[in-house]
Design an enzyme around this catalytic site. Structure first.
Site, mmCIF file in Angstrom:
data_model
loop_
_atom_site.group_PDB
_atom_site.id
_atom_site.type_symbol
_atom_site.label_atom_id
_atom_site.label_comp_id
_atom_site.label_asym_id
_atom_site.label_seq_id
_atom_site.Cartn_x
_atom_site.Cartn_y
_atom_site.Cartn_z
ATOM 1 N N ARG A 46 -16.294 20.396 -8.447
ATOM 2 C CA ARG A 46 -16.644 18.932 -9.295
ATOM 3 C C ARG A 46 -15.386 18.047 -8.424
ATOM 4 O O ARG A 46 -15.452 16.589 -8.212
ATOM 5 C CB ARG A 46 -16.437 18.933 -10.535
ATOM 6 C CG ARG A 46 -16.243 16.869 -10.829
ATOM 7 C CD ARG A 46 -17.394 15.875 -10.813
ATOM 8 N NE ARG A 46 -18.013 16.618 -12.102
ATOM 9 C CZ ARG A 46 -19.304 15.545 -12.401
ATOM 10 N NH1 ARG A 46 -19.499 14.704 -11.683
ATOM 11 N NH2 ARG A 46 -20.445 16.551 -13.307
ATOM 12 N N ILE A 60 -8.736 13.679 -15.723
ATOM 13 C CA ILE A 60 -10.269 14.273 -16.284
ATOM 14 C C ILE A 60 -11.013 15.007 -16.277
ATOM 15 O O ILE A 60 -11.896 15.014 -15.615
ATOM 16 C CB ILE A 60 -10.497 13.090 -17.421
ATOM 17 C CG1 ILE A 60 -11.757 12.230 -16.751
ATOM 18 C CG2 ILE A 60 -9.794 12.205 -18.494
ATOM 19 C CD1 ILE A 60 -12.862 10.751 -17.229
ATOM 20 N N PRO A 61 -10.238 16.469 -15.324
ATOM 21 C CA PRO A 61 -11.182 17.376 -14.750
ATOM 22 C C PRO A 61 -12.629 17.780 -15.603
ATOM 23 O O PRO A 61 -11.757 18.155 -16.826
ATOM 24 C CB PRO A 61 -10.201 18.151 -14.104
ATOM 25 C CG PRO A 61 -9.438 18.107 -14.722
ATOM 26 C CD PRO A 61 -8.700 16.746 -15.436
ATOM 27 N N HIS A 62 -13.877 18.281 -15.122
ATOM 28 C CA HIS A 62 -14.798 18.680 -15.795
ATOM 29 C C HIS A 62 -15.530 19.072 -14.672
ATOM 30 O O HIS A 62 -15.596 18.750 -13.572
ATOM 31 C CB HIS A 62 -15.160 17.583 -17.014
ATOM 32 C CG HIS A 62 -15.147 16.186 -15.931
ATOM 33 N ND1 HIS A 62 -14.526 15.032 -15.642
ATOM 34 C CD2 HIS A 62 -16.916 16.010 -15.147
ATOM 35 C CE1 HIS A 62 -15.539 14.340 -15.303
ATOM 36 N NE2 HIS A 62 -16.539 14.639 -15.103
ATOM 37 N N GLY A 63 -16.593 20.072 -15.282
ATOM 38 C CA GLY A 63 -17.407 20.938 -14.518
ATOM 39 C C GLY A 63 -18.868 20.029 -14.403
ATOM 40 O O GLY A 63 -18.423 18.627 -14.430
#
Length: 149
Positions: A46, A60-63
């Site tokens: 992502r 805010i890293p997220h999948g």
């Protein structure tokens, strides 16, 4: 289990680059049983397509959508990096001090994100969370506990 718990907050961390920081934030989610290890690869993928930097030193890293099958339960992790990490190679001034990993099955994380948005808007609060040595300050601020700061 709460969306954000002390065992998913790591203070005074160091990271060599944003990929390392994402891996560390993801590892907190894996170790606490929120996600399978494959979810962390989705977080990195992502980030490769779209920056998760919010501003005021917070990312805010997220999948990706395809990674939802790797989420066991909704959870948020916080990696505090007081020295900061360059988040955008094209803008060396864009440093992240708080890397907040997000794994969401449903909408349960929205309250935490709303609290995060408030904290990020408040430069003083964002800076205090980036420098604190008190896990409870971050825990309370993101869980919306009044007068936490």
């Amino acid at each position: 289990m709460a969306i954000l718990e002390k065992n998913r907050i790591k203070l005074q961390a160091t990271a060599v680059d944003k990929q390392d920081a994402i891996r560390q934030a993801g590892a907190l989610l894996v170790e606490s049983g929120c996600v399978e290890a494959a979810y962390v690869d989705g977080m990195l993928a992502r980030e490769a397509t779209m920056s998760t930097y919010l501003g005021n030193g917070v990312s805010i890293p997220h999948g990706q959508y395809d990674n939802r099958e790797h989420i066991k339960q909704t959870g948020i992790s916080v990696l505090q990096v007081p020295a900061g990490i360059v988040w955008d190679e094209d803008d060396e001034d864009e440093l992240a001090y708080l890397v907040i990993g997000i794994a969401a099955k449903g909408d349960e994380h929205m309250n935490v994100l709303a609290n995060l948005a408030e904290a990020v808007e408040d430069e003083e609060m964002a800076e205090e969370m980036a420098r604190t040595e008190d896990v409870d300050l971050i825990l309370n601020a993101l869980n919306g506990v009044p007068d936490s700061v």
